[in-house]
Each structure stands twice: as structure tokens, then as C-alpha cells.
Design an enzyme around this catalytic site. Structure first.
Site, PDB file in Angstrom:
ATOM      1  CG  HIS A  75      -8.557   5.947 -87.958  1.00 11.49           C
ATOM      2  ND1 HIS A  75      -8.444   4.587 -87.803  1.00 11.49           N
ATOM      3  CD2 HIS A  75      -9.864   6.195 -88.238  1.00 11.49           C
ATOM      4  CE1 HIS A  75      -9.623   4.023 -88.006  1.00 11.49           C
ATOM      5  NE2 HIS A  75     -10.487   4.969 -88.268  1.00 11.49           N
ATOM      6  CG  HIS A 100     -21.781   5.812 -88.866  1.00 10.03           C
ATOM      7  ND1 HIS A 100     -21.680   4.459 -88.761  1.00 10.03           N
ATOM      8  CD2 HIS A 100     -21.603   6.308 -87.628  1.00 10.03           C
ATOM      9  CE1 HIS A 100     -21.418   4.128 -87.521  1.00 10.03           C
ATOM     10  NE2 HIS A 100     -21.369   5.217 -86.808  1.00 10.03           N
ATOM     11  NE  ARG A 172     -24.102  -1.262 -77.922  1.00 11.38           N
ATOM     12  CZ  ARG A 172     -23.750  -0.820 -79.136  1.00 11.38           C
ATOM     13  NH1 ARG A 172     -24.168  -1.418 -80.245  1.00 11.38           N
ATOM     14  NH2 ARG A 172     -22.943   0.233 -79.231  1.00 11.38           N
ATOM     15  CB  CYS A 219     -26.447  -0.449 -72.895  1.00 10.40           C
ATOM     16  SG  CYS A 219     -25.202   0.255 -73.980  1.00 10.40           S
ATOM     17  CE1 TYR A 354     -20.503  -0.161 -74.306  1.00  9.76           C
ATOM     18  CE2 TYR A 354     -19.098  -1.693 -75.472  1.00  9.76           C
ATOM     19  CZ  TYR A 354     -20.292  -1.019 -75.354  1.00  9.76           C
ATOM     20  OH  TYR A 354     -21.284  -1.220 -76.287  1.00  9.76           O
TER      21      TYR A 354
END
Lengths: 500, 500
Positions: A75, A100, A172, A219, A354
Site C-alpha cells: 500500500h 476515483h 487546488r 501547483c 511534492y
């Protein structure tokens, strides 16, 4: 790298097993059972006994039962997160990840099926929509995901205004937009030697001087669509619009930190926590270097106004951090808490998202501790006009776009090619004058070129140069990475030439 | 952009008319007269009458007489410089540029021929060699030009030492090396309100604390050879070795400026002048932003030691500026004078050289005022081993190199490809630990790869990434510029695979 239970900023996952669709919001149905011998039938109580590795870990989704013990270590969001659902239903945890809609995720899940719930089990109670309190949005936005809300302005509007109008400023969000009562709102600031500040909005507005900073926010995933086109990262497919510019007003973070007892010259990090949280109470968090926070020329704001208006709810009402020159992810919205310490924020978004990786790094060998959290961003530019695959007439052609660089490094030049990079022209730059090293805002640019009759097509390319003379890399492939961040390759737009 | 009479840092010129060879040092002969009717014959006195535009401007070279009036405006170094030779001989002015052995320059000059000197005119007195006082150098250096001395270490030695040994450290001189008596040496520092300091070496060493900084210095022209191979800039053809690293010791510029009355927070520029000068007394000069000079974390030194030894003569004995993170050209050697003002240095090297331009800019349309003087440099890397066109055996291959970025932005990653950029491997980095934002020194890197039997060739490529996630551009063409500076495209080395 994606989070299973709310630890994701991207809602995507290479082994996207657990990114299923919350039934209430789902637009695709749960997969039909695989043909074959009938599966054994279990009660919810029986499933509940499988809540640890010793007893095997089972979960339910719809009326199906899955043994996910062998998936725990795979996972990407970590074993601890997936274990929160052990012995129970997946649905409550995915209410936050309603977007999703990946068929292959459901197919993957089927591989772990071990049974079905007894038809006598009552259905799960229907939880409320955690996004039910989100604000209305401008209909012109190009929506990437509705829940959480991620949307960008249409490319052709992007360079029309030096300051992006608030309704069109890219949104965002990682989580539902919190509803905050400005009258009772408090900002908690951890001070030195165990002291703490609790500041109301009125305190912030009256005790500290008001500052204005014009800054572009981008972003890290801006232009990810081009990376996805090469090899899908299964993350938000931002076009060129995950970047916008505003004039922010508020108090200087530095002033608040000094008020809390901190002095310039110390090392460490300033961590921020938002009021946006998932169903487990995990809040959005990020940090920046203490030095940036305290630098009088760093211009870090706690902003309560955006382009002269009260901060909109989607942008962090009533207070957000604006860290000029730094990736958007550190500009924490709905700011609840500020702390200072020797370590970076331990949040998922600082530690496991990120960050930039080599194209050689895969989900099988990624080591998040090896890459620094993105702070300053590299030099960037994009073409906003004409649109890709447009038909343009021969004669005078206007090419427009934006250019920006991180760390306050101003853009000094934009080169534009109409022949895919063989020959170049200098674009004309416009923008507000900014101090050296504090060029926080983008430059807009424009090139007027003559397209000779007989030309069939143009391969328009742009690249910017910043004050450190950094240039953009030519192509996307060699900077592609599993997170799909930091795409600053030349932007390319192909158009046909002809009369309509 | 080249200087006619000493204003050049590059000794090259697109209209290289005036870059002729000083006869004493010339290895090629002046061109033979063009066949045709005999030219008229003049005395030096007659030539001397043509010393202004109104009377036409004549010059002599050898026994030939030229009318260069129509070239005045075309002279890249400016009309004022070329007029210094008006009515007289070119030779005395070119004693400093003894290395310009360009046949085409002499051919160009012939186009302006209007006569010949009377055979009765006595030859010019032979001046002394201005480079006669230069120090001896290490025979292993790869020499680009002898006078002035410009040389780099062999590529294969470059990454063998984190600190480059002083004799192998690249040498980039613009003028003859001055001979300085340390006992009488004085540094002049312009102070506030008209005051001035005059500091002996002993003053500097005793009145200010000694600091050590490990910093890489890179010439803006490093890797120009790759640009020249594409389109010749007629400037020094540096390979990958115009970069080296040393541990510098000296006093902080900041401490000296504070002693002279300056305070942090002011704007402006700090200008430096060297003791190296041309025959007109023009000294080498450059400037850096005042903010960089005064930043306690900027680490700008006035260095008197290099790798623990007294500063060598080629590197600025007895005192030089070391500006970490900034292009070599601002690291002024043989430092004579420091001043502070609102403007950058007015020197040729600040105003008309060491600037970056678009590939669209030509010598016909260049406007030097439009490009900022290079200060911080972009991210860079190169392959030092194997050598280009080497024959390497199949099996284990070691690829080595260096990587660096400007502005204290450390290198966080080096990607290496063996197939021209299709697939990538991460190299292992080594180097001294440095503070964030103060990573002044390069990283050395290494990749061990396995070359399968049957492989015929490898296209080795490297690219580095810095803390702002800036990457190197893929190719040289789109960053090519008339000055041939700032080449930080991917470095590419082609090798053949086979047994010797």
C-alpha cells in the site's frame, strides 16, 4: 504514494487498489462477481474478527469481502493507513475521494476477493457528503475533480489579466472546504519556551501592520497532462492553468513570529496546519524553512485579502499562508496553527508527496527520504494563445503566454519558436516592476509574428530564462517522474495555418 | 563585443577586423599585397593627418596603410576605442592580444587598404612583451591562449580531487599578471561620506577575522567549445574545465565594508578594480550587488590564501575577491580598489561582456543594455570520464563527473544516461556537507554501470538537478549565443565499446 485513508494529495496510486468509489457518489458500479464457484458468505461480525495481521486483514466493499493481508506492504500510503479499515467497510474512508473512477482499481480489488456478505446484513448507513459545504464556483473553470475541488481557468483566459480574477484563480483543494466562523476563528501560534499565542482575526488586523504582496502561486503538478500523455501518472491531469497571480494583503508571518518570541538567524522549519481535515481528523499540513519565514525580504504573508477582496472560501478564508516564490503546496489555506521546530512538517504532503524524482525512480524503488521537499520552483513558461490544434490564418499571428520562476528570480527573457525550436524570436514581456530577488509575480508575454502565405503548420514553442540564467529543459521525457510534478519542459503548441 | 584596444575579455570578434597579431609574437605573416596596380606611398607624417572622421581615419599595420573610416561604426568594441589608433600604428595596441591568429581578420583588413608606407620610414620600435612578467605554469594544463594566459586542467583530472590542486585550477586571465610587492601593497576602499580606507596586507590579516569558504569558481565560457562546434563564436574554446574548486581563506568583504561605514539593507552595487591593466591603463573591473556583499550568509571573501597556500600569482596575489555562487568574472583578482555606488561597474566586462542573449540575437542587433550582467549561474554538470571517443571494454563501466549550481543552490541529483537520454540512472554524489542556500562547492559524482557484451557504442549523457529543481536544457542549439556563454546543456560523450 497515494493515501489510502486521506493521506493523499493526489488521490492516485500506481497500485491503486484502494482508490475505490464511494457508492453514494459513484458514477460507475461495483464490478460484477467473477464467474466461478460461489464465494463463501460472511456476516459483518465475522469480517470484524479479521482486524489484524495475525488474523488476516479483511475489508468489505459493497457486498464483497476481501483479504488484503498480502497487500498491506504494497500500500503506497503505508500499512498503518490501510489498517484503519481492517475488519470493516472501505466506504466511510473513501467518502473523501469520490472522484476515483478508475475501472482498473476495482479490477485489482477483485483479485483479493474471498467472500460475500450475507444478504441479511443491513446496508451501511449513508453518510452525509463531506463536500456538501463547499462553496459555489465559477462555471468557466475547467474542473479536474469535483470532490475535492480542483479546477483551472481556461488557458485562453490565463494571460488576459496580470492579476487573475479571484473566481478564475486556479483552485487546488486536498480536502473539503472547511466552514469557518470568522467571529470565533483563532490562529494558534506556538511561541518560544512553551508559550503560545491565540490570535483572533481582529487581533491580526489590529496588532500587526498590513502588507501587500503581488505573487504568483503555482501547483507542482502544473502541466502534468503533458507528463500523463507520455506515461500516465494517474494523478490530476492539470493543463497549463495550475498557476495564477494575485495581490495578497495580510500580516507578515515574520511579524507574528517575532511577536511569539522568535529571532532571525535561527535554523529549522515553520510548520502550518489547515482547518481542512479528513474523516480521521488528519489535517492538511506543510512547512517552509525558518529562514524564508523570517527574512524581511522573503515577504511571507498570512493573507486575509486577495485582490482587494476578503479571501474567498476556496482560497483559505479567513486566513492563509502566501509564500512567494515557493510551490503552492506550502501556501497552506484555512490556517489553524503555526509551529516552529528543527524538523519539517511530518505531514504526508511534506514527506510523501511534492518531491521530485529521477525518471529512473519507480513505485517499486522510490525512497521518499532521498528527495528534498519542493520549495523553490524552476523556471516555467507556457503558451496561452493560440490554442493547441487551432486553425490560424496566414498573416500576422499573435502568440501569448506567461512565464515565471521560483525563489524571486525574475524572468528576463522569453524565446519563442514557430518551427519547433530551430529558430527563435524574443517575446515582449509585460508585468509589474519588482525588486531584484523579490520578483514573485509572473511576466506575461506576447510575440507578433508574420506567417507567410503557403505555410501549412506551425510548431510553436516557448522557453523562459530567469535572472540566474536558468533555462527550461527541451523535452518532457527526461524530467518525467512518478509524481508527475515539476514539468517545466518547453511548452509546445501545434497549429494549422489556413483560412476558416 | 570584442575590444579593439584592450576592452575585450574574449579577444574575439565577429567582425574581427582589428584583432590582428602583434608582429613580435606573430606566428603568421602579414598578408601579401593583393596583385593589382601599385598602391600610393605615404609617410607616417602623412598618415598622422588622418586622425579624425573629418579627415578620414587611417591606420597602419606593418608597411600597409588602411582607411578604416567606414569601419568605425561597425567596430564591436565601439568607435571611441578604435579612434585611439587613428593616424598611427595598430601594433602597440595589440601587444596585449598576441593570440589572435586569425587569417580571415587579416583578409578583412586588406579590404580597407589604401596605400603603403614609404620604404624609407624607420620600423616601429619594438616594445617589451607585456606578458614577460607572467609566472611559470604547470605543464599539464591545456592552454587556450598564452597571452593572456587562459588554460584548464585536463578533463580526466578534473573530478579526481574535490579541491582542485592550485597548479591545475583553471586560469582565466584577461590581461598580463601584475607584479605586486606585498610589502607596499594597499587595498583602497571607498567609505561613506567621502572617507576612504587604505589597508595593507598586514592590516587585513590583523584587523579582521579570518574566514574559510570552500567554493567552486566557474567561467561563464565553460564548455564554449560545444557552442563553437555548432557555430563559431570566435571566442576562447573552453572545454569542460573552466571550473575548479578551492578552499579560500581571507577576510569577509562584509567586515571590510562595515569597517568603511556601510550598513546592511542599502541597495546598490560594490565595484572592484584589479591591478591588471592594458597599455592605456584600463584596469579589469566588475561589480556584484551590495546585498550579496553584505549578506552574512553570502560568504563573499577577500581571499589571501587558496587551499592553505599563499594565493598564487595567477589567482590574484596578494588579494582577490571570491564571490561564492557567482560567475568567475566577478571574482576580481589582484584587487586594488573597492567602491560602492548606485550603478554597476562601468567596465567593459560588466557592461559589454558576460551577459546572456537569445540565439536570435546577432552582432547586428545586439543591445547590451537589455541583458542583465551574469551573476548567479544556472545548474551545470559534465562527464570527466570516460573521454570522448574512448574505447571502453564491455563489463563494468565507471562514469565520473562534476555538478554545480549557482546562488548556493546545492546539487541534489545527477541523472546519467548511456543511451543518449532514453533511459536514466542516478549517479552517486560525493562532496562536503554545506548549509542550505550556501552550497557553494560542486559535487563530484560517479556511476558504475554494466555494459552488456555485444554493445557497440554508448551515448553517455549527464544532467544535474539543483535544490530549486532546475534542470539542464537538453541541447546546445537553443541556448547558443553570440558570446558563447552559459552553456549548461546536457553534456554528451560518445564512446565505442570493444577490447583494445
Amino acid at each position: 504514494m497515494c493515501g489510502f485513508l486521506g493521506g493523499s494529495s493526489s488521490f492516485t496510486c500506481h497500485n491503486a487498489f484502494f482508490f475505490l468509489i464511494y457508492l453514494q457518489a459513484a458514477e460507475i458500479d461495483p464490478p460484477e462477481s467473477t464467474p466461478g464457484p460461489p464465494f463463501p458468505v460472511f456476516t459483518r461480525q465475522e469480517v470484524a474478527r479479521h482486524h489484524s495481521e495475525g488474523d488476516r486483514v479483511w475489508v468489505t466493499y459493497g457486498s464483497d469481502v476481501f483479504d488484503v493481508t498480502d497487500f498491506l506492504e504494497l500500500h503506497p500510503g503505508g500499512k498503518s493507513k490501510i489498517l484503519l479499515a481492517a475488519g470493516g467497510a472501505l466506504e466511510p474512508f473513501w467518502a473523501l475521494y469520490a472522484m476515483h473512477k478508475q475501472e482498473h482499481v476495482l479490477e485489482l480489488l477483485q483479485g483479493y476477493k474471498v467472500g460475500e456478505l450475507s444478504p441479511e446484513e443491513p446496508p451501511l448507513p449513508t453518510p452525509g457528503d463531506p463536500y456538501g459545504g463547499d462553496p459555489p464556483r465559477h462555471p468557466g473553470l475547467k474542473v479536474n475533480t469535483l470532490k475535492p475541488f480542483n479546477a483551472e481557468p481556461p488557458s485562453e483566459l490565463l494571460a488576459e489579466n496580470f492579476l487573475t480574477p479571484n473566481p478564475l484563480f486556479f483552485k487546488r483543494n486536498h480536502l473539503p472546504v472547511p466552514t469557518v466562523d470568522p467571529a470565533t476563528y483563532r490562529l494558534y501560534v506556538q511561541g518560544i519556551r512553551g508559550r503560545a499565542l491565540s490570535l483572533s482575526l481582529q487581533d491580526l488586523k489590529s496588532k500587526f501592520p498590513k502588507h501587500k504582496v503581488t505573487a504568483t502561486v503555482q501547483c507542482a503538478g502544473n502541466r502534468r497532462a503533458e507528463m500523463n500523455a507520455l506515461r500516465n501518472t494517474n494523478r490530476l491531469g492539470w493543463n497549463i492553468g495550475a498557476i495564477s497571480t494575485a495581490c495578497w494583503s495580510g500580516v507578515r508571518l515574520r511579524d507574528v513570529l517575532v511577536h511569539a518570541g522568535y529571532k532571525q538567524g535561527d535554523d529549522g522549519h515553520v510548520s502550518f496546519e489547515g482547518l481542512d481535515k479528513d474523516q480521521n481528523g488528519t489535517v492538511y499540513g506543510a512547512s517552509i524553512p525558518f529562514e524564508k519565514a523570517m527574512d524581511p525580504k522573503g515577504d511571507v504573508l498570512l493573507a486575509y485579502e486577495m485582490n482587494g477582496e476578503e479571501l474567498p472560501r476556496d482560497h483559505g478564508f479567513p486566513l492563509r499562508v502566501v509564500v512567494p516564490g515557493i510551490v503552492g503546496a506550502r501556501n497552506v489555506k484555512w490556517l489553524a496553527r503555526i509551529s516552529v521546530g528543527p524538523e519539517e512538517s511530518q505531514s504526508h504532503w511534506q514527506q510523501k508527496d511534492y518531491k521530485g524524482f529521477s525518471p529512473a525512480v519507480t513505485w517499486d524503488n522510490v525512497d521518499f527520504s532521498k528527495a528534498p521537499a519542493i520549495q523553490e520552483m524552476p523556471v516555467q513558461s507556457a503558451i496561452t494563445e493560440p490554442s493547441p490544434n487551432a486553425l490560424v490564418p496566414p498573416g500576422e499571428l499573435t502568440v501569448k503566454g506567461y512565464a515565471w520562476s521560483g525563489g524571486g528570480r525574475g524572468v528576463i527573457r522569453v524565446d519563442v519558436s514557430l518551427d519547433g525550436g530551430k529558430s527563435w524570436h524574443e517575446a515582449k514581456l509585460t508585468g509589474e516592476a519588482q525588486s531584484p530577488g523579490r520578483a514573485w509575480a509572473w511576466k506575461l508575454w506576447q510575440l507578433k509574428a508574420c506567417v507567410p502565405p503557403g505555410t501549412k503548420e506551425l510548431n510553436i514553442v516557448c522557453k523562459a530564462v530567469d535572472t540566474s540564467y536558468n533555462e527550461q529543459p527541451d523535452s518532457v521525457g527526461p524530467i518525467w517522474n512518478i509524481l508527475g510534478v515539476l514539468n517545466n519542459a518547453w511548452h509546445r503548441v501545434h497549429v494549422s495555418v489556413g483560412e476558416d
